[in-house]
Write an enzyme that holds these catalytic residues in place. Structure first.
Site, PDB file in Angstrom:
ATOM      1  NE  ARG A  17      -3.678   2.530   0.640  1.00 43.40           N
ATOM      2  CZ  ARG A  17      -3.472   3.841   0.516  1.00 43.40           C
ATOM      3  NH1 ARG A  17      -2.292   4.299   0.102  1.00 43.40           N
ATOM      4  NH2 ARG A  17      -4.436   4.690   0.803  1.00 43.40           N
TER       5      ARG A  17
ATOM      6  NE  ARG B  11      -3.806  -2.487   2.424  1.00 46.31           N
ATOM      7  CZ  ARG B  11      -4.631  -1.515   2.050  1.00 46.31           C
ATOM      8  NH1 ARG B  11      -5.113  -1.498   0.821  1.00 46.31           N
ATOM      9  NH2 ARG B  11      -4.973  -0.568   2.906  1.00 46.31           N
TER      10      ARG B  11
ATOM     11  CD  GLU C 209     -11.527   3.288  -2.872  1.00 49.12           C
ATOM     12  OE1 GLU C 209     -11.554   2.154  -3.399  1.00 49.12           O
ATOM     13  OE2 GLU C 209     -10.806   3.550  -1.896  1.00 49.12           O
TER      14      GLU C 209
END
Length: 222
Positions: free
Chosen positions: A46, A88, A54
């Site tokens: 990330r 992540r 998004e």
């Protein structure tokens, strides 16, 4: 005293102050990628300090494409900052000496993540991109992705490429590919159901789907 200082410095070093290297084998969106390390272990990354649109938002797919152009298939180094709640690895991706995180902001393909960001040059890069109206800043009032997620629209799907029409032509006069994201945000501003669907799917106009069922402007989309 000196020994104590050294011990304190060591103890205050961030837990995840490390680097990992590998080849980028996948790009999920404008701020998430997967690398394959030398020991053949896939690691999801990330990108730190940025937040990209998004996929269902305006510029969501273009942001993903931008990151792919920067890093996909290339060998990169990740300067790790932490591990997030989704397990992540959060960090800065360096490719060919370029900070990919920062480059996404410069291109207008991501926001400086105000909740987690700490590097002033990222904030400065956003200000310059905003002033130049590049990327997502070409829109009059782009919705930050953290606000989009709070609206509960993260399950809305979009096409794989933003330039392609999201909805098929349903009449001889209206084609979704002819629409572009503008300043419209209310049903009374929509000329057709197709345009309303385009604005919901591609432009983040969540106000036109008041009940959250994925069908915008139900008076015209019956």
């Amino acid at each position: 005293m000196r020994l104590l200082t050294l011990i304190l410095c060591f103890c205050c070093t961030p837990l995840f102050a490390q680097q990992i290297s590998g080849q980028v084998i996948g790009v999920s969106d404008g701020d998430t990628a997967t690398i394959l390390t030398a020991d053949r272990k896939p690691v999801k990354i990330r990108l730190a300090q940025i937040d990209a649109p998004e996929k269902a938002q305006a510029f969501g797919e273009r942001s993903k494409q931008s990151l792919s152009e920067l890093i996909y298939g290339k060998n990169v180094t990740v300067e790790v900052e932490t591990i997030d709640r989704y397990k992540r690895t959060v960090g800065k991706i360096i490719v060919g000496g370029v900070d990919a995180n920062l480059e996404q902001i410069k291109r207008g393909m991501a926001w400086f993540y105000v909740q987690y960001g700490k590097d002033a040059k990222y904030l400065d890069a956003e200000a310059k991109a905003r002033s130049a109206k590049v990327g997502l800043w070409s829109e009059a009032a782009p919705t930050p992705p953290w606000e989009w997620r709070r609206s509960g629209k993260t399950t809305i799907k979009s096409n794989s490429t933003q330039s392609a029409p999201v909805y098929k032509q349903q009449s001889s006069t209206t084609n979704a590919s002819s629409f572009t994201c503008g300043s419209k945000r209310y049903c009374k501003e929509m000329s057709s159901c197709e345009e309303a669907k385009f604005y919901l799917q591609q432009c983040g106009a969540t106000k036109i789907d008041g009940d959250g069922d994925g069908v915008p402007c139900e008076k015209i989309c019956r």
